[in-house]
Design an enzyme around this catalytic site. Structure first.
Site, PDB file in Angstrom:
ATOM      1  N   ASP A   1      -4.422 -88.044  -7.870  1.00 19.74           N
ATOM      2  CA  ASP A   1      -5.737 -88.554  -8.260  1.00 19.74           C
ATOM      3  C   ASP A   1      -5.713 -90.074  -8.368  1.00 19.74           C
ATOM      4  O   ASP A   1      -4.915 -90.645  -9.113  1.00 19.74           O
ATOM      5  CB  ASP A   1      -6.155 -87.962  -9.612  1.00 19.74           C
ATOM      6  CG  ASP A   1      -6.265 -86.447  -9.575  1.00 19.74           C
ATOM      7  OD1 ASP A   1      -7.085 -85.941  -8.802  1.00 19.74           O
ATOM      8  OD2 ASP A   1      -5.518 -85.782 -10.317  1.00 19.74           O
TER       9      ASP A   1
ATOM     10  N   ASP B   1      -1.349 -95.621  -8.502  1.00 19.35           N
ATOM     11  CA  ASP B   1      -2.493 -96.501  -8.751  1.00 19.35           C
ATOM     12  C   ASP B   1      -2.591 -96.964 -10.192  1.00 19.35           C
ATOM     13  O   ASP B   1      -3.478 -97.755 -10.511  1.00 19.35           O
ATOM     14  CB  ASP B   1      -3.800 -95.768  -8.398  1.00 19.35           C
ATOM     15  CG  ASP B   1      -4.099 -94.623  -9.358  1.00 19.35           C
ATOM     16  OD1 ASP B   1      -5.089 -94.713 -10.108  1.00 19.35           O
ATOM     17  OD2 ASP B   1      -3.341 -93.638  -9.368  1.00 19.35           O
TER      18      ASP B   1
ATOM     19  N   ASP C   1       1.444 -90.255  -6.041  1.00 18.21           N
ATOM     20  CA  ASP C   1       0.521 -89.732  -7.037  1.00 18.21           C
ATOM     21  C   ASP C   1      -0.649 -89.095  -6.284  1.00 18.21           C
ATOM     22  O   ASP C   1      -0.836 -89.340  -5.086  1.00 18.21           O
ATOM     23  CB  ASP C   1       0.053 -90.880  -7.927  1.00 18.21           C
ATOM     24  CG  ASP C   1      -1.026 -90.461  -8.906  1.00 18.21           C
ATOM     25  OD1 ASP C   1      -0.819 -89.466  -9.629  1.00 18.21           O
ATOM     26  OD2 ASP C   1      -2.083 -91.120  -8.936  1.00 18.21           O
TER      27      ASP C   1
END
Length: 225
Positions: free
Chosen positions: A14, A175, A12
């Site tokens: 951001d 995240d 991922d």
């Protein structure tokens, strides 16, 4: 622990590789100011990141995490956000500790690498290049390049197919709950980082195979398998 040595590592963007919230928040506040609305501030915007630019703008206009429908002046606001973020996307965005070292070692180890994000392609490649990550990634997939966004599994499944690697041999590193759901639905292995934009979500409840304190820990895990 990871059940197997991955044949593909997908990251991922951001909240996993880059802390981009300060610049996203700045662009949101510029957009809101042009609409005559009060600023949202970085703390609130951090909770809105992760579902693509259209959802971000809808959240900013309504203050709701799950806004219904299209709010008034949405298209106008979206255009203002896009312009503001294009101008400011690299002002304060920074790599998380260990990201560059971890990616360099993973790449040097011969692992195919990809970045799959809900971020618009207008911004993704520029951000990766400005922060020096582009050379470490073999494939980049942005939100507007797939029919569905994460947490739908399509972006991960199409990325695995691009490399000709089975989903079960692929690792998603993220995240958030979006990353976790996408990985589980796609049949990927899952590694989560404890920082980023997951808010108050209990990482254990997302059922990762492993939680790593930084991306720099991943090469050591791979070597042990």
């Amino acid at each position: 622990m990871l059940p197997a040595r991955p044949g593909l590592v997908v990251f991922d963007l951001d909240g996993t590789l880059v802390d981009s919230a300060p610049d996203i928040a700045q662009a949101v506040d510029i957009m809101l100011g042009r609409l005559g609305l009060p600023e949202a501030g970085e703390v609130r915007v951090r909770g809105w990141v992760g579902n693509g630019v259209e959802m971000l703008v809808k959240r900013a206009l309504t203050g709701a995490v799950r806004p219904a429908g299209e709010p008034p002046r949405f298209r106008e606001a979206l255009a203002w956000f896009m312009d503001a973020y294009a101008e400011h996307m690299c002002d304060r965005s920074r790599l998380y500790p260990g990201v560059r070292d971890g990616l360099a070692r993973i790449k040097a180890g011969g692992f195919p690498t990809a970045c799959v994000t809900n971020k618009h392609s207008r911004f993704t490649q520029t951000l990766l290049e400005q922060l020096g990550l582009a050379p470490y990634l073999d494939f980049v997939g942005s939100g507007d390049q797939f029919a569905q966004h994460k947490p739908h599994p399509e972006p991960l499944l199409k990325t695995a197919a691009h490399f000709g690697i089975a989903p079960a041999q692929s690792l998603m590193v993220g995240d958030s709950a979006n990353d976790a759901e996408a990985a589980h639905r796609a049949g990927f292995m899952l590694a989560l980082v404890p920082y980023g934009y997951h808010g108050a979500v209990d990482l254990a409840a997302l059922e990762p195979d492993v939680v790593v304190k930084s991306i720099a820990e991943l090469p050591g895990l791979f070597e042990a398998l």
